[in-house]
Motif scaffolding. Structure first.
Motif, PDB file in Angstrom:
ATOM      1  N   ARG A  69      40.875  43.054  41.983  1.00  0.00           N
ATOM      2  CA  ARG A  69      40.991  43.087  43.439  1.00  0.00           C
ATOM      3  C   ARG A  69      41.300  41.680  43.935  1.00  0.00           C
ATOM      4  O   ARG A  69      40.634  40.724  43.564  1.00  0.00           O
ATOM      5  N   THR A  70      42.320  41.559  44.790  1.00  0.00           N
ATOM      6  CA  THR A  70      42.687  40.255  45.344  1.00  0.00           C
ATOM      7  C   THR A  70      42.205  40.075  46.774  1.00  0.00           C
ATOM      8  O   THR A  70      41.972  38.965  47.212  1.00  0.00           O
ATOM      9  N   SER A  71      42.096  41.181  47.494  1.00  0.00           N
ATOM     10  CA  SER A  71      41.561  41.183  48.856  1.00  0.00           C
ATOM     11  C   SER A  71      41.326  42.645  49.240  1.00  0.00           C
ATOM     12  O   SER A  71      41.518  43.542  48.431  1.00  0.00           O
ATOM     13  N   HIS A  73      41.741  46.158  49.930  1.00  0.00           N
ATOM     14  CA  HIS A  73      42.810  47.116  49.620  1.00  0.00           C
ATOM     15  C   HIS A  73      44.018  46.475  48.940  1.00  0.00           C
ATOM     16  O   HIS A  73      45.131  47.014  49.007  1.00  0.00           O
ATOM     17  N   ARG A  74      43.829  45.345  48.296  1.00  0.00           N
ATOM     18  CA  ARG A  74      44.915  44.677  47.563  1.00  0.00           C
ATOM     19  C   ARG A  74      44.451  44.433  46.133  1.00  0.00           C
ATOM     20  O   ARG A  74      43.352  43.933  45.908  1.00  0.00           O
ATOM     21  N   TYR A  75      45.318  44.777  45.202  1.00  0.00           N
ATOM     22  CA  TYR A  75      44.978  44.662  43.793  1.00  0.00           C
ATOM     23  C   TYR A  75      46.131  44.040  43.027  1.00  0.00           C
ATOM     24  O   TYR A  75      47.286  44.105  43.465  1.00  0.00           O
ATOM     25  N   LYS A  76      45.805  43.475  41.898  1.00  0.00           N
ATOM     26  CA  LYS A  76      46.820  42.879  41.030  1.00  0.00           C
ATOM     27  C   LYS A  76      46.641  43.480  39.639  1.00  0.00           C
ATOM     28  O   LYS A  76      45.519  43.607  39.147  1.00  0.00           O
TER      29      LYS A  76
END
Length: 128
Positions: A69-71, A73-76
């Motif tokens: 998770r990057t933020s 609802h954001r994933y890498k």
């Protein structure tokens, strides 16, 4: 696939042979799952060896893939170099052990960079 099925390893092998992609969690061993000792962050831990036995039998690489998770609802997606568990003049146990060591190093590098996102509901490291 039905995980309660005792024929699961054969089903997974057949899926690989049919060109399918399978995913197996490799960072913790649970009861009734084949496992071996490995080194993780300088400690001896138990990790599942099924993915490596399957790769050895099928002669296919293991592709380490992680999602972090990057933020909100954001994933890498992180993909690392493939791990090979190939047949050579070594015995099967040695090939599997070497592949598991490569996996442990890969796992350590990703966990170290994203430590707060790795958790386990059961103890992984031995008690001191």
């Amino acid at each position: 696939y039905n995980t309660s099925n005792v024929a699961l390893p054969l089903e997974l092998l057949n899926a690989i042979r049919e060109g399918e992609i399978i995913s197996i969690q490799g960072d913790r061993a649970v009861a009734n799952v084949s496992q071996r000792e490995a080194r993780l962050f300088g400690e001896n831990v138990r990790l599942p060896d099924g993915p490596f036995m399957l790769a050895f039998v099928a002669q296919v690489p293991i592709y380490p893939v992680f999602i972090v998770r990057t933020s909100f609802h954001r994933y890498k997606i992180i993909a690392r170099e493939p791990i090979f568990c190939v047949r050579t003049d070594r015995d099967r146990a040695t090939a599997i052990e070497e592949a598991m060591q490569a996996w442990s190093r890969t796992l350590e590098s990703v966990i170290a960079a994203h430590w707060s996102q790795w958790f386990s509901l059961v103890p992984i490291f031995p008690k001191r």
